[in-house]
Motif scaffolding. Structure first.
Motif, PDB file in Angstrom:
ATOM      1  N   UNK A 112      47.479  39.438  38.935  1.00 33.49           N
ATOM      2  CA  UNK A 112      46.404  39.998  38.268  1.00 33.49           C
ATOM      3  C   UNK A 112      45.665  38.956  37.484  1.00 33.49           C
ATOM      4  N   UNK A 115      44.360  35.729  39.450  1.00 37.22           N
ATOM      5  CA  UNK A 115      43.289  35.774  40.022  1.00 37.22           C
ATOM      6  C   UNK A 115      42.176  36.060  39.195  1.00 37.22           C
ATOM      7  N   UNK A 116      42.163  36.901  38.231  1.00 39.16           N
ATOM      8  CA  UNK A 116      40.993  37.318  37.391  1.00 39.16           C
ATOM      9  C   UNK A 116      40.773  36.143  36.428  1.00 39.16           C
ATOM     10  N   UNK A 117      41.625  35.093  36.537  1.00 42.31           N
ATOM     11  CA  UNK A 117      41.391  34.147  35.797  1.00 42.31           C
ATOM     12  C   UNK A 117      41.287  34.255  34.069  1.00 42.31           C
ATOM     13  N   UNK A 118      42.150  35.008  33.589  1.00 40.86           N
ATOM     14  CA  UNK A 118      42.222  35.332  32.289  1.00 40.86           C
ATOM     15  C   UNK A 118      43.253  34.671  31.632  1.00 40.86           C
ATOM     16  N   UNK A 119      43.392  34.420  30.749  1.00 35.65           N
ATOM     17  CA  UNK A 119      44.727  33.774  30.142  1.00 35.65           C
ATOM     18  C   UNK A 119      44.206  33.157  28.614  1.00 35.65           C
ATOM     19  N   UNK A 120      45.049  32.373  27.958  1.00 34.73           N
ATOM     20  CA  UNK A 120      44.956  31.831  26.773  1.00 34.73           C
ATOM     21  C   UNK A 120      43.635  30.762  26.855  1.00 34.73           C
ATOM     22  N   UNK A 121      42.428  31.378  26.899  1.00 37.46           N
ATOM     23  CA  UNK A 121      41.425  30.234  27.279  1.00 37.46           C
ATOM     24  C   UNK A 121      40.090  30.566  26.474  1.00 37.46           C
TER      25      UNK A 121
ATOM     26  N   UNK B 192      42.670  37.708  25.920  1.00 40.92           N
ATOM     27  CA  UNK B 192      42.894  36.545  27.038  1.00 40.92           C
ATOM     28  C   UNK B 192      41.661  36.056  27.505  1.00 40.92           C
ATOM     29  N   UNK B 207      45.371  45.659  40.126  1.00 39.56           N
ATOM     30  CA  UNK B 207      46.626  45.459  39.346  1.00 39.56           C
ATOM     31  C   UNK B 207      47.122  46.728  38.583  1.00 39.56           C
TER      32      UNK B 207
END
Lengths: 165, 440
Positions: A112, A115-121, B192, B207
């Motif tokens: 998830x 795909x959602x391209x969230x992360x520590x960014x 995030x 999800x």
């Protein structure tokens, strides 16, 4: 290509804009908002998500991993167990069941996020903080020549603000 | 105009994240004091050994395991409210699910301490983990105790993932409405990079649904596995097949009571009266009638089966527990507290009375704790042979460790609700928009 964004403070106007875009273009646009509704998802060009597939794969790998862990560790256990089969399948159902859920959940969560391209960014340039609060946004990617037409479309649908990114 | 409502929701919930009031800080200080007392007691036990507790032959499991089972039980309501009611599309969950999920996480963390404290030689706790080692031994996967470790760690992991996922859009909302500073940096890190793009929402929804579907069987399985710690043993009062549903119902029962206990003062302290309205408490009270009835049925079946089995030991033990045990008063307290008190919620006046909701929930939680003690210690004091009969009274380290747990749980919860939104903003906004649609 250029990106035009319209900000909506009215929920119906936002849906109207998406409906118009879906009929007129079918693709090349996206939306922002503080809440997820199936109605909006139906109006978006992209609908698929492979999260469930990854979750199933994770669950299957958890099932195999935990069952094999129980079986293999029993087989190499050096202490003699009196009269009982070293591999007892019935009690191994419990760790296997838990492992299935554990791996399924971890795979779903990671998939998830990826795909959602969230992360520590850092937040992307042009991020509009209103979209996490009380406003909705529609963003159209178009040729520079279409800029005026697209801006007009968003304004006609009820956008309170239209700007170019 | 829907956006006015959305703005109001943000303002109402996010105002609760401000600086704590002196009274709020005083409660947290009290919790810290309880934790300090508990830690002191634990250090005492660590250096002197388990002899400082009331544990002795024949009672090897008592207060610590009671606390473990009780806290694990409390953790169940959060998952019931957030996952099971989500799958059933019960909309009343939307305002209370965040607080209930937070309660779940902290309750599992609290519960997880007790097997370690009970272990005595806590420095070798890692022996339970399956890894290649020089002893050539592995955990025995046929043992309910090993199942328990796997079940509880799975529950903690999956509940945390589910909780964090639900929190993501709300952290982003808090991030965007916070002045620059430490708090904003915390939200920026924790969000995030969430932007609210509908591509993100699409994967988020899938999800969330997948995790809700996966965590639902865990609600049933975890307390069933905990109950098998007892039911798999050949001890009177433990060895019964009804334990799994009985424990699961009891867990949800005490969990709902805890949500009520936490939220009634919290809505005042955080000025969230318009968010946590009486309607949501009424729904929980109605659910408690159901769980209380399942427990009453379980108590009845347990007594009936001991008579119907015609087993002399079972019959004698049932009579002992109900009439002759040193724990007999607590047995009747648990029967009344768990089965009779929730029945008062059939009356609207009772379930809409804040004071009674709080008092009844405290009684239910206390009764549930004594139920665990009566099952665990109450069975061990009266084994098959009279030579194995004994007695158990908790000593100071056990009492203080119980206080530690209460302090730790409350401290963690109060810290959480001051740092993160205590109601699910995105779900409340979802409801507001749906209501708007229905009006149109």
């Amino acid at each position: 290509m250029t990106r035009i964004r319209g900000v909506f403070d009215d929920w119906d106007a936002f849906k109207d804009a998406l409906r118009t875009l879906k009929q007129a273009r079918g693709s090349g646009y996206t939306a922002y908002g503080p809440v997820n509704l199936n109605e909006v998802q139906d109006l978006m060009p992209e609908k698929s998500s492979y999260v469930r597939g990854w979750s199933t794969l994770g669950a299957a790998s958890g099932l195999a991993t935990f069952f094999l862990m129980c079986v293999l560790t029993s087989m190499i256990f050096d202490l003699v167990v009196g009269g009982k089969p070293p591999v007892s399948r019935v009690p191994y159902v419990i760790p296997t069941y838990e492992g299935t859920i554990l791996f399924g959940a971890i795979f779903a969560f990671v998939a998830g996020l990826i795909y959602a391209w969230v992360g520590l960014r850092p937040l992307p340039a042009g991020y509009d903080a209103r979209f996490s609060g009380d406003a909705f946004g529609v963003e159209i990617t178009c040729d520079p020549a279409e800029r005026e037409a697209m801006s007009g479309l968003l304004r006609d649908s009820g956008a309170v603000e239209v700007y170019e990114l | 105009m829907a956006n006015v409502e959305l703005k109001r929701i943000d303002e109402e919930v996010l105002q609760s994240l401000g600086r704590p009031s002196p009274r709020y800080a005083a409660v947290m200080a009290l919790c810290a004091l309880l934790m300090a007392a508990g830690l002191t007691a634990y250090m005492f036990q660590y250096y002197l050994g388990m002899g400082v507790t009331g544990l002795s032959v024949p009672v090897g499991w008592a207060t610590y395991i009671t606390n473990f089972v009780w806290w694990i039980g409390i953790a169940h309501a959060g998952t019931l409210i957030s996952a099971i009611l989500f799958l059933f599309r019960a909309k009343w969950r939307n305002r209370i699910n965040r607080a209930a999920e937070a309660m779940t996480i902290f309750a599992i963390m609290t519960a997880g301490l007790f097997p370690l404290v009970h272990l005595g030689r806590v420095w070798v706790f890692f022996w339970i983990l399956p890894y290649p080692n020089w002893r050539h031994t592995w955990p025995n996967f046929k043992s309910p105790l090993v199942w328990d470790v796997i079940a509880v760690t799975t529950y903690l992991t999956v509940s945390t993932l589910f909780f964090y996922l639900g929190l993501l859009p709300d952290i982003a909302a808090a991030r965007d409405r916070t002045e620059p500073g430490v708090r904003k940096r915390l939200y920026t890190f924790a969000a995030l990079g969430w932007t609210g793009k509908y591509d993100e929402w699409r994967h988020y929804a899938r999800t969330y649904l997948a995790l809700a579907a996966l965590v639902t069987p865990l609600v049933i399985s975890v307390h069933s596995v905990v109950s098998w710690d007892f039911a798999m043993a050949l001890v009177k009062g433990w060895h019964t097949t009804i334990f799994a549903p009985y424990f699961v119902a009891g867990a949800i029962h005490s969990g709902l009571a805890t949500v009520i206990i936490l939220l009634i003062p919290l809505r005042k302290a955080l000025r969230l009266e318009r968010v946590f309205t009486l309607y949501y408490f009424e729904q929980m009270a109605l659910l408690m009638i159901l769980t209380g009835s399942i427990i009453a049925y379980s108590y009845g079946v347990e007594a009936f089966m001991s008579w119907y089995s015609a087993d002399v030991f079972e019959r004698q033990f049932s009579a002992f527990r109900a009439f002759h045990s040193p724990y007999t008063p607590w047995f009747w307290f648990m029967v009344v507290g768990n089965c009779v008190v929730p029945l008062t919620f059939f009356w609207k006046n009772a379930r809409t009375n804040w004071a009674w909701l709080l008092i009844a929930s405290i009684i239910v939680d206390a009764a549930m704790w004594f139920e665990r003690l009566v099952i665990i210690a109450g069975s061990l004091i009266h084994d098959y042979l009279p030579s194995e009969w004994g007695w158990y009274v908790p000593r100071l380290p056990e009492v203080l460790m119980t206080c530690f747990a209460l302090g730790f749980f409350t401290f963690a919860f109060l810290t959480f609700v001051k740092l993160f939104p205590s109601a699910a903003l995105s779900e409340m906004k979802h409801d507001a928009l749906e209501r708007e649609e229905e009006r149109i």
